[in-house]
Motif scaffolding. Sequence first.
Motif, PDB file in Angstrom:
ATOM      1  N   TRP A  81      -8.688   0.007 -35.332  1.00  0.00           N
ATOM      2  CA  TRP A  81      -9.349   1.309 -35.482  1.00  0.00           C
ATOM      3  C   TRP A  81     -10.849   1.219 -35.205  1.00  0.00           C
ATOM      4  O   TRP A  81     -11.439   2.118 -34.621  1.00  0.00           O
ATOM      5  CB  TRP A  81      -9.111   1.878 -36.883  1.00  0.00           C
ATOM      6  CG  TRP A  81      -9.997   3.049 -37.145  1.00  0.00           C
ATOM      7  CD1 TRP A  81     -11.031   3.131 -38.033  1.00  0.00           C
ATOM      8  CD2 TRP A  81      -9.971   4.314 -36.475  1.00  0.00           C
ATOM      9  NE1 TRP A  81     -11.644   4.349 -37.953  1.00  0.00           N
ATOM     10  CE2 TRP A  81     -11.005   5.103 -37.006  1.00  0.00           C
ATOM     11  CE3 TRP A  81      -9.172   4.858 -35.464  1.00  0.00           C
ATOM     12  CZ2 TRP A  81     -11.263   6.397 -36.570  1.00  0.00           C
ATOM     13  CZ3 TRP A  81      -9.437   6.146 -35.040  1.00  0.00           C
ATOM     14  CH2 TRP A  81     -10.470   6.905 -35.589  1.00  0.00           C
ATOM     15  N   PRO A  84     -14.447   0.845 -30.590  1.00  0.00           N
ATOM     16  CA  PRO A  84     -14.957   2.129 -30.073  1.00  0.00           C
ATOM     17  C   PRO A  84     -14.078   2.736 -28.980  1.00  0.00           C
ATOM     18  O   PRO A  84     -14.131   3.937 -28.743  1.00  0.00           O
ATOM     19  CB  PRO A  84     -16.343   1.787 -29.512  1.00  0.00           C
ATOM     20  CG  PRO A  84     -16.694   0.463 -30.087  1.00  0.00           C
ATOM     21  CD  PRO A  84     -15.418  -0.236 -30.440  1.00  0.00           C
ATOM     22  N   HIS A  86     -10.809   2.807 -29.099  1.00  0.00           N
ATOM     23  CA  HIS A  86      -9.493   3.155 -29.655  1.00  0.00           C
ATOM     24  C   HIS A  86      -9.009   4.418 -28.942  1.00  0.00           C
ATOM     25  O   HIS A  86      -9.776   5.374 -28.758  1.00  0.00           O
ATOM     26  CB  HIS A  86      -9.613   3.403 -31.167  1.00  0.00           C
ATOM     27  CG  HIS A  86      -8.304   3.626 -31.845  1.00  0.00           C
ATOM     28  ND1 HIS A  86      -7.587   4.795 -31.693  1.00  0.00           N
ATOM     29  CD2 HIS A  86      -7.570   2.832 -32.656  1.00  0.00           C
ATOM     30  CE1 HIS A  86      -6.463   4.704 -32.401  1.00  0.00           C
ATOM     31  NE2 HIS A  86      -6.437   3.522 -32.998  1.00  0.00           N
ATOM     32  N   TRP A  88      -7.427   7.098 -29.671  1.00  0.00           N
ATOM     33  CA  TRP A  88      -7.619   8.420 -30.283  1.00  0.00           C
ATOM     34  C   TRP A  88      -9.092   8.753 -30.475  1.00  0.00           C
ATOM     35  O   TRP A  88      -9.439   9.904 -30.677  1.00  0.00           O
ATOM     36  CB  TRP A  88      -6.854   8.524 -31.595  1.00  0.00           C
ATOM     37  CG  TRP A  88      -5.378   8.394 -31.396  1.00  0.00           C
ATOM     38  CD1 TRP A  88      -4.667   8.682 -30.264  1.00  0.00           C
ATOM     39  CD2 TRP A  88      -4.422   7.930 -32.335  1.00  0.00           C
ATOM     40  NE1 TRP A  88      -3.335   8.419 -30.455  1.00  0.00           N
ATOM     41  CE2 TRP A  88      -3.160   7.954 -31.726  1.00  0.00           C
ATOM     42  CE3 TRP A  88      -4.510   7.475 -33.653  1.00  0.00           C
ATOM     43  CZ2 TRP A  88      -1.992   7.558 -32.374  1.00  0.00           C
ATOM     44  CZ3 TRP A  88      -3.342   7.085 -34.297  1.00  0.00           C
ATOM     45  CH2 TRP A  88      -2.093   7.135 -33.658  1.00  0.00           C
ATOM     46  N   ARG A  89      -9.963   7.757 -30.396  1.00  0.00           N
ATOM     47  CA  ARG A  89     -11.406   8.039 -30.425  1.00  0.00           C
ATOM     48  C   ARG A  89     -11.851   8.635 -29.086  1.00  0.00           C
ATOM     49  O   ARG A  89     -12.730   9.494 -29.044  1.00  0.00           O
ATOM     50  CB  ARG A  89     -12.205   6.759 -30.686  1.00  0.00           C
ATOM     51  CG  ARG A  89     -12.117   6.225 -32.093  1.00  0.00           C
ATOM     52  CD  ARG A  89     -13.016   4.984 -32.210  1.00  0.00           C
ATOM     53  NE  ARG A  89     -12.936   4.349 -33.493  1.00  0.00           N
ATOM     54  CZ  ARG A  89     -13.658   4.696 -34.559  1.00  0.00           C
ATOM     55  NH1 ARG A  89     -14.498   5.694 -34.475  1.00  0.00           N
ATOM     56  NH2 ARG A  89     -13.531   4.029 -35.688  1.00  0.00           N
ATOM     57  N   ARG A  95     -10.692  13.228 -30.122  1.00  0.00           N
ATOM     58  CA  ARG A  95     -12.022  12.672 -30.378  1.00  0.00           C
ATOM     59  C   ARG A  95     -12.236  12.322 -31.853  1.00  0.00           C
ATOM     60  O   ARG A  95     -13.153  12.821 -32.496  1.00  0.00           O
ATOM     61  CB  ARG A  95     -13.103  13.637 -29.922  1.00  0.00           C
ATOM     62  CG  ARG A  95     -13.117  13.800 -28.433  1.00  0.00           C
ATOM     63  CD  ARG A  95     -14.264  14.672 -28.014  1.00  0.00           C
ATOM     64  NE  ARG A  95     -14.229  14.833 -26.573  1.00  0.00           N
ATOM     65  CZ  ARG A  95     -15.303  14.958 -25.837  1.00  0.00           C
ATOM     66  NH1 ARG A  95     -16.484  14.954 -26.382  1.00  0.00           N
ATOM     67  NH2 ARG A  95     -15.195  15.090 -24.539  1.00  0.00           N
ATOM     68  N   LYS A  97     -13.316  10.601 -35.210  1.00  0.00           N
ATOM     69  CA  LYS A  97     -14.502   9.882 -35.666  1.00  0.00           C
ATOM     70  C   LYS A  97     -14.174   9.062 -36.909  1.00  0.00           C
ATOM     71  O   LYS A  97     -14.787   8.028 -37.143  1.00  0.00           O
ATOM     72  CB  LYS A  97     -15.630  10.863 -35.971  1.00  0.00           C
ATOM     73  CG  LYS A  97     -16.121  11.616 -34.761  1.00  0.00           C
ATOM     74  CD  LYS A  97     -17.174  12.646 -35.170  1.00  0.00           C
ATOM     75  CE  LYS A  97     -17.529  13.589 -34.063  1.00  0.00           C
ATOM     76  NZ  LYS A  97     -16.524  14.580 -33.765  1.00  0.00           N
TER      77      LYS A  97
END
Length: 130
Positions: A81, A84, A86, A88-89, A95, A97
Amino acid sequence: MGFTQIDATLENFSTAFESIETNNVKDQVTLLLFLADKDPASGLSWCPDCVRAEPVIYKTLEKSEKNTVLLRAFAGNRPTWRNPSHPWRVDERFRLKGLPTLIRWRDGAIAGRLEDNEAHIESRISKLLE
């Protein structure tokens, strides 16, 4: 009325997400709950905010009169996770956080969102369901 729960990991998220989008019915609330993985040793999430928010979210959904589908998406262990890049980030749709993130999904887009610092507040969860 309660809710239907579907679990997904990074590996099978796309398939699970497509299936809830395809099978969406009128008047159904679709929620995406992005969570940290459970620690095999304790059975609890490695993320303290997830541990705090999950029971409140489930209790609120149980009490709701809405027909709700909850896709629980497990983001992986802490190093996965924290990366940076990842998926889904960096995904334009989400996006992310922080974890947990609770998203109301409607018509292919985010219709409401609770970030990690507010996903444990019952009144905010109820408002997201309205």
